[in-house]
Design a protein around this motif. Structure first.
Motif, short mmCIF file in Angstrom:
data_model
loop_
_atom_site.label_atom_id
_atom_site.label_comp_id
_atom_site.label_asym_id
_atom_site.label_seq_id
_atom_site.Cartn_x
_atom_site.Cartn_y
_atom_site.Cartn_z
N TYR A 268 -2.28 33.44 76.82
CA TYR A 268 -1.87 33.22 75.43
C TYR A 268 -0.40 33.62 75.31
CZ TYR A 268 -6.88 32.97 74.58
OH TYR A 268 -8.21 32.61 74.62
N ASP A 269 0.10 33.60 74.07
CA ASP A 269 1.42 34.17 73.79
C ASP A 269 1.27 35.68 73.60
OD1 ASP A 269 2.52 31.65 73.99
OD2 ASP A 269 2.57 31.31 71.83
N ALA A 270 2.29 36.32 73.06
CA ALA A 270 2.26 37.76 72.84
C ALA A 270 2.79 38.08 71.45
CB ALA A 270 3.09 38.49 73.89
N PHE A 271 2.26 39.14 70.87
CA PHE A 271 2.86 39.72 69.68
C PHE A 271 3.48 41.05 70.09
CE2 PHE A 271 -0.12 36.83 67.58
CZ PHE A 271 0.75 36.23 66.66
N CYS A 272 4.79 41.13 69.94
CA CYS A 272 5.54 42.30 70.38
C CYS A 272 5.95 43.15 69.18
CB CYS A 272 6.80 41.89 71.15
SG CYS A 272 6.49 40.83 72.59
N PHE A 273 6.13 44.42 69.44
CA PHE A 273 6.59 45.35 68.40
C PHE A 273 7.85 46.03 68.90
CE2 PHE A 273 6.84 49.70 66.76
CZ PHE A 273 6.85 49.47 65.40
N SER A 274 8.91 45.96 68.10
CA SER A 274 10.16 46.61 68.45
C SER A 274 10.56 47.56 67.33
CB SER A 274 11.27 45.58 68.68
OG SER A 274 12.45 46.22 69.14
N ALA A 275 11.02 48.75 67.70
CA ALA A 275 11.43 49.74 66.71
C ALA A 275 12.95 49.82 66.66
CB ALA A 275 10.81 51.10 67.05
N SER A 276 13.44 50.75 65.87
CA SER A 276 14.88 50.84 65.63
C SER A 276 15.65 51.07 66.93
CB SER A 276 15.19 51.98 64.65
OG SER A 276 14.70 53.20 65.15
N ILE A 277 16.90 50.68 66.92
CA ILE A 277 17.76 50.78 68.10
C ILE A 277 18.93 51.71 67.80
CG2 ILE A 277 17.14 48.57 69.14
CD1 ILE A 277 19.47 47.31 67.68
N ARG A 278 19.45 52.31 68.83
CA ARG A 278 20.56 53.26 68.63
C ARG A 278 21.89 52.54 68.44
NH1 ARG A 278 19.69 58.35 72.80
NH2 ARG A 278 17.71 59.11 71.91
N GLY A 279 22.05 51.40 69.09
CA GLY A 279 23.31 50.68 69.02
C GLY A 279 23.34 49.66 67.90
N ALA A 280 24.20 48.66 68.06
CA ALA A 280 24.37 47.63 67.04
C ALA A 280 24.31 46.25 67.70
CB ALA A 280 25.70 47.82 66.32
N VAL A 281 23.72 45.30 67.00
CA VAL A 281 23.70 43.90 67.41
C VAL A 281 24.69 43.15 66.53
CG1 VAL A 281 22.31 41.80 67.57
CG2 VAL A 281 21.30 44.02 68.18
N TYR A 282 25.51 42.33 67.15
CA TYR A 282 26.51 41.59 66.37
C TYR A 282 26.73 40.21 66.99
CZ TYR A 282 29.68 43.07 70.15
OH TYR A 282 30.25 43.29 71.37
N TRP A 316 17.76 42.50 62.45
CA TRP A 316 17.50 41.68 61.26
C TRP A 316 16.63 42.43 60.25
CZ3 TRP A 316 12.31 39.80 60.55
CH2 TRP A 316 12.13 39.07 59.36
N ARG A 317 15.54 43.02 60.72
CA ARG A 317 14.56 43.60 59.81
C ARG A 317 14.99 44.97 59.29
NH1 ARG A 317 9.27 42.54 58.49
NH2 ARG A 317 8.83 43.80 56.65
N LEU A 318 15.53 45.82 60.16
CA LEU A 318 15.81 47.19 59.77
C LEU A 318 17.27 47.44 59.39
CD1 LEU A 318 13.69 49.11 62.43
CD2 LEU A 318 13.00 48.33 60.16
N MET A 319 18.17 46.57 59.83
CA MET A 319 19.59 46.79 59.56
C MET A 319 20.22 45.69 58.72
SD MET A 319 20.65 48.18 63.35
CE MET A 319 19.69 49.48 64.13
N GLY A 320 19.42 44.68 58.37
CA GLY A 320 19.92 43.64 57.47
C GLY A 320 20.88 42.65 58.11
N LEU A 321 20.83 42.48 59.44
CA LEU A 321 21.72 41.53 60.10
C LEU A 321 21.47 40.13 59.57
CD1 LEU A 321 23.90 41.05 62.27
CD2 LEU A 321 22.04 40.70 63.92
N ASP A 322 22.53 39.46 59.13
CA ASP A 322 22.42 38.12 58.54
C ASP A 322 23.56 37.26 59.09
OD1 ASP A 322 21.26 36.60 55.80
OD2 ASP A 322 23.31 36.09 56.34
N SER A 323 23.20 36.18 59.78
CA SER A 323 24.21 35.29 60.35
C SER A 323 23.62 33.90 60.51
CB SER A 323 24.69 35.82 61.71
OG SER A 323 25.59 34.90 62.29
N CYS A 324 24.33 32.92 60.03
CA CYS A 324 23.84 31.55 60.09
C CYS A 324 24.26 30.85 61.38
CB CYS A 324 24.36 30.77 58.88
SG CYS A 324 23.38 29.29 58.48
N ASP A 325 24.84 31.61 62.31
CA ASP A 325 25.31 31.05 63.57
C ASP A 325 24.28 31.24 64.67
OD1 ASP A 325 28.10 30.25 62.87
OD2 ASP A 325 28.28 32.39 62.43
#
Length: 370
Positions: A268-282, A316-325
């Protein structure tokens, strides 16, 4: 005298209690029981001395990955003894992640020791070694402090206080703030057995989600028609809008379950769980679009690395990252996060949009993690 001790010895054996000087008439050891002469004549022992109470003001604690958390536990006596008592405190842990779930009736989850302490002596175990301590902010405070919380530290923790014959405990559930996301193989739908699903989630800086995590995600609006593995070896999927092909229109919204599946044969596929991260995604601002190889180099040149799917969902979920790119991620997929839906940015609700796994020579932007 011989006739007196013989029934007394038999009584000791029947009660499976130590035959000691506490059985001598008129003697009391100061703990919870008194001699048999204080009973009602039916061979009962009165536990009418000091009573040990173990309590926690919280049944569950929510924390963030990488932080420190305190699991509260306090004990006291009623009535308070006149002199301090020697107690032993043991914290143990029943994980909620996949490694703790039974694959068969014989493979039953067991509590593992986290920390044992007696007086000023203490010892921690396994992956908790060096990361845990007792708070001891006041008399009777045996709250457990866990530092540098890890993704798989979630579960049920038990604080057990042992004082001679008395053994009382309380449990505290530890949860992490995070996000559940569906994940499939780059080769197509339903390609993971259970072990491969575990590995796929780990590669995305995540872990297989528990049922509780998936249920919470469903309550928050997650709707996904593809079935995926969970940490307990079941296969399920969340539906908020019933429809054909997803259990049918006659079934109410909910988490659909295939139950336990064979962990090696079924896929099957998978349902993954990810928690907060120390760094930043950009999103890396680059005037040109990049193929996958160029995207990896571009992030490295910027002092970072290509973000994983789990890192993007968490940002996206915890830090509000929003980008249409649209941008490359480490697994070769192309996605982009939207917290404020708007025209020309996909569906009319927030989410992480996916382009799937396009050929790696195509050109997009890239999401980096530092």
């Amino acid at each position: 005298m011989r006739g007196l001790w013989r029934p007394l010895l038999a009584m000791c054996l029947n009660l499976l209690l130590p035959c000691s000087q506490s059985w001598i008439p008129g003697y009391s050891n100061g703990f919870h029981y008194q001699d048999i002469n204080n009973g009602n004549g039916n061979g009962e022992i009165h536990f009418n001395g000091v009573r040990l109470l173990v309590e926690s003001p919280q049944t569950s604690v929510m924390a963030t990955r990488g932080s420190s958390v305190t699991l509260p536990c306090h004990y006291h006596y009623e009535p308070e003894p006149s002199t301090p008592r020697r107690t032993r405190v043991k914290w143990s842990w029943l994980p909620t992640h996949g490694a703790a779930e039974p694959a068969s009736p014989e493979d039953v989850a067991q509590e593992t020791e986290v920390m044992v302490t007696m007086g000023n002596r203490h010892r921690s175990y396994g992956g908790f070694r060096g990361r845990v301590r007792l708070r001891r902010a006041a008399p009777g405070d045996m709250s457990l402090v866990i530092n540098e919380l890890r993704l798989n530290d979630t579960g049920r923790y038990r604080c057990e206080v042992i004082d001679g014959l008395e053994d009382e405990s309380v449990t505290v559930e530890l949860e992490l703030r995070g996000v559940v996301f569906p994940y499939s193989s780059h080769t197509g739908r339903y390609r993971f057995n259970f072990l491969e699903a575990q590995q796929a989630c780990r590669a995305q800086d995540a872990a297989l989600a528990t049922f509780e995590q998936l249920f919470t995600a469903w309550e928050e609006g997650l709707d996904w028609c593809n079935a995926g593995w969970l940490a307990d070896g079941t296969v399920q999927y969340p539906i908020t809008a019933p429809r054909e092909g997803c259990g049918g229109v006659d079934l109410a919204p909910g988490v659909r379950s295939y139950g336990q599946r064979h962990r090696l044969r079924h896929r099957y596929d998978a349902f993954c769980f990810s928690a907060s991260i120390r760094g930043a995604v950009y999103f890396l601002k680059d005037p040109t679009r990049l193929n996958f190889t160029e995207a990896v180099r571009a992030c490295a040149s910027d002092g970072s690395q290509v973000a994983t799917v789990g890192q993007l969902f968490t940002a996206w979920r915890l830090m509000g990252l929003d980008s249409c790119d649209a941008g490359w991620l480490a697994d070769g997929s192309v996605r982009y996060p939207i917290t404020k839906a708007r025209p020309n940015c996909g569906p009319p609700e927030p989410g992480v949009r996916s382009f799937g796994f396009p050929p790696r020579f195509l050109k997009f932007g890239v999401y980096c993690y530092r």
